[in-house]
Design a protein around this motif. Structure first.
Motif, PDB file in Angstrom:
ATOM      1  N   THR A 220       0.856  -1.189   0.000  1.00 17.92           N
ATOM      2  CA  THR A 220       0.000   0.000   0.000  1.00 17.92           C
ATOM      3  C   THR A 220       0.890   1.236   0.000  1.00 17.92           C
ATOM      4  O   THR A 220       2.082   1.164   0.326  1.00 17.92           O
ATOM      5  N   PRO A 221       0.371   2.397  -0.360  1.00 22.08           N
ATOM      6  CA  PRO A 221       1.208   3.604  -0.407  1.00 22.08           C
ATOM      7  C   PRO A 221       1.780   3.961   0.962  1.00 22.08           C
ATOM      8  O   PRO A 221       1.098   3.837   1.983  1.00 22.08           O
ATOM      9  N   CYS A 222       3.023   4.420   0.952  1.00 23.48           N
ATOM     10  CA  CYS A 222       3.587   4.939   2.202  1.00 23.48           C
ATOM     11  C   CYS A 222       3.021   6.329   2.499  1.00 23.48           C
ATOM     12  O   CYS A 222       3.080   6.792   3.640  1.00 23.48           O
ATOM     13  N   LEU A 223       2.465   6.982   1.464  1.00 23.95           N
ATOM     14  CA  LEU A 223       1.820   8.279   1.651  1.00 23.95           C
ATOM     15  C   LEU A 223       0.902   8.535   0.463  1.00 23.95           C
ATOM     16  O   LEU A 223       1.201   8.145  -0.669  1.00 23.95           O
ATOM     17  N   GLN A 224      -0.231   9.158   0.729  1.00 18.86           N
ATOM     18  CA  GLN A 224      -1.053   9.717  -0.350  1.00 18.86           C
ATOM     19  C   GLN A 224      -0.931  11.234  -0.247  1.00 18.86           C
ATOM     20  O   GLN A 224      -1.350  11.843   0.735  1.00 18.86           O
ATOM     21  N   MET A 225      -0.313  11.821  -1.265  1.00 20.57           N
ATOM     22  CA  MET A 225      -0.095  13.268  -1.303  1.00 20.57           C
ATOM     23  C   MET A 225      -1.199  13.885  -2.149  1.00 20.57           C
ATOM     24  O   MET A 225      -1.240  13.710  -3.376  1.00 20.57           O
ATOM     25  N   LEU A 226      -2.108  14.588  -1.493  1.00 17.19           N
ATOM     26  CA  LEU A 226      -3.296  15.119  -2.150  1.00 17.19           C
ATOM     27  C   LEU A 226      -3.185  16.641  -2.232  1.00 17.19           C
ATOM     28  O   LEU A 226      -3.316  17.342  -1.222  1.00 17.19           O
ATOM     29  N   ILE A 227      -2.938  17.134  -3.434  1.00 14.66           N
ATOM     30  CA  ILE A 227      -2.701  18.554  -3.667  1.00 14.66           C
ATOM     31  C   ILE A 227      -3.997  19.172  -4.191  1.00 14.66           C
ATOM     32  O   ILE A 227      -4.455  18.831  -5.277  1.00 14.66           O
ATOM     33  N   TYR A 228      -4.604  20.056  -3.413  1.00  7.78           N
ATOM     34  CA  TYR A 228      -5.944  20.624  -3.669  1.00  7.78           C
ATOM     35  C   TYR A 228      -6.839  19.623  -4.404  1.00  7.78           C
ATOM     36  O   TYR A 228      -7.291  19.871  -5.513  1.00  7.78           O
TER      37      TYR A 228
END
Length: 353
Positions: A220-228
């Protein structure tokens, strides 16, 4: 070198680039005087950066800068030109490789960037553009910045676009790209526990959806980076009303994008369209959600961060209070945008460590 991300700018775009660079170098006090009454303070008391006010005026005044509401081919071409005009001069990559991913309906084009000889992780990046426009070219500057900032490989994905390919084509391609990265990471010298998903706007939506789709799997992702990110394609929250016009992305643009991507209104409640509407968010990847203070999508991004926190998911909410939608592609002209993208890079680098 990537041939897919090369862009030959028109003469007008080259002139625009010179003007943009000069504008970005002006003192904020000069810019504030130039934008005059377009200086804004939102209902939270945040003050709009003057270069963002100027960008909003340009987008509202000049048809070539308007995001939507025109023939799709023209909207795509204009966005490419505008993104190229805003590109910075960044160092060359150690690796810049055009790839093809086996997708559910044919090959999905992608480009892998690596700034250094060795890599600390892999970021699967999904571009913004309302699911209708945008590609590896429009987001080339941003992904290069992130490759440099993180020391990670960035896999920039050209998922299928609407209206030719409405929902769920983009989601299916995004999931195929994630699985491709999981398979390829070891051959790129990266452990599979250091793969993140990231994206802006529509790409933030896809990143959130993929984090939900692969929840509970071995990788699974180590992070989900959600930009606006766009997280709810059903409800118009207060920020959709407060920032309905004059700030680059408008409420009318959002309707245009959604009518192309999900013409069937009944499908808009599907969590693969509106990840905020998922019944349960527990167990998804840790998240970093960054929202702009003058963005129609601000409130749904905040709502998604709150839902994640309530579900026990580690989440950071970063409020870039002086900025507008699309700021990640405006680092050439905006010190506040550069600072925000630097924070994005730092958060990703920390996740890879």
């Amino acid at each position: 070198m990537s041939q897919a991300t090369e862009l030959s700018l028109s003469i007008s775009a080259r002139i625009q680039r010179v003007v943009m660079r000069g504008t970005g170098a002006l003192p904020p006090s000069v810019l504030r005087r130039a934008v005059g009454k377009r200086n804004r303070v939102n209902s939270d008391g945040d003050r709009l950066a003057p270069e963002m006010a100027l960008t909003g005026w340009v987008a509202e005044t000049l048809p070539a800068f308007e995001l939507a509401g025109k023939p799709v081919a023209k909207a795509r071409a204009d966005l490419r030109e505008n993104a190229g005009a805003l590109a910075e001069d960044l160092p060359p990559m150690a690796v810049e490789e055009d790839l093809h991913i086996d997708g559910p309906d044919g090959r999905i084009p992608a480009t892998r960037y690596r700034a250094q000889i060795e890599s600390v992780g892999v970021m699967v990046f999904f571009h913004g553009g309302g699911f209708v426009q945008g590609d590896r070219v429009t987001h080339d500057n941003l992904v290069r910045r992130l490759a440099i900032a993180t020391g990670a490989d960035v896999l920039s994905v050209d998922y299928r676009l609407a209206p030719e390919h409405p929902f769920p084509a983009a989601v299916d391609d995004a999931l195929a790209a994630w699985r491709f990265a999981v398979d390829k990471a070891p051959t790129w010298g990266v452990p599979v526990d250091r793969i993140a998903v990231a994206g802006d706007s529509a790409g933030g939506n896809l990143s959130a959806v993929i984090a939900q789709q692969v929840r509970g799997e071995d990788v699974t992702p180590c992070l989900q980076m959600l930009i606006y990110p766009a997280t709810d394609l059903v409800t118009k929250r207060e920020s959709r009303r407060e920032f309905a016009s004059g700030l680059f992305l408008t409420d009318e643009h959002m309707d245009w994008f959604l009518d192309h991507y999900v013409p069937d209104l009944a499908q808009r409640t599907d969590p693969r369209v509106s990840p905020l509407l998922a019944d349960d968010l527990s167990g998804v990847a840790p998240a970093y959600v960054i929202v702009a203070g003058f963005d129609p999508l601000r409130d749904e991004g905040i709502a998604y961060a709150e839902r994640l926190r309530e579900a026990g998911v580690p989440v950071t909410l970063d409020r870039a209070s002086s900025l507008i939608h699309g700021f990640a592609n405006m680092t050439l002209i905006s010190p506040d945008a550069r600072a925000a993208v630097n924070r994005i890079g730092d958060a990703l680098a920390g996740a890879f460590r």
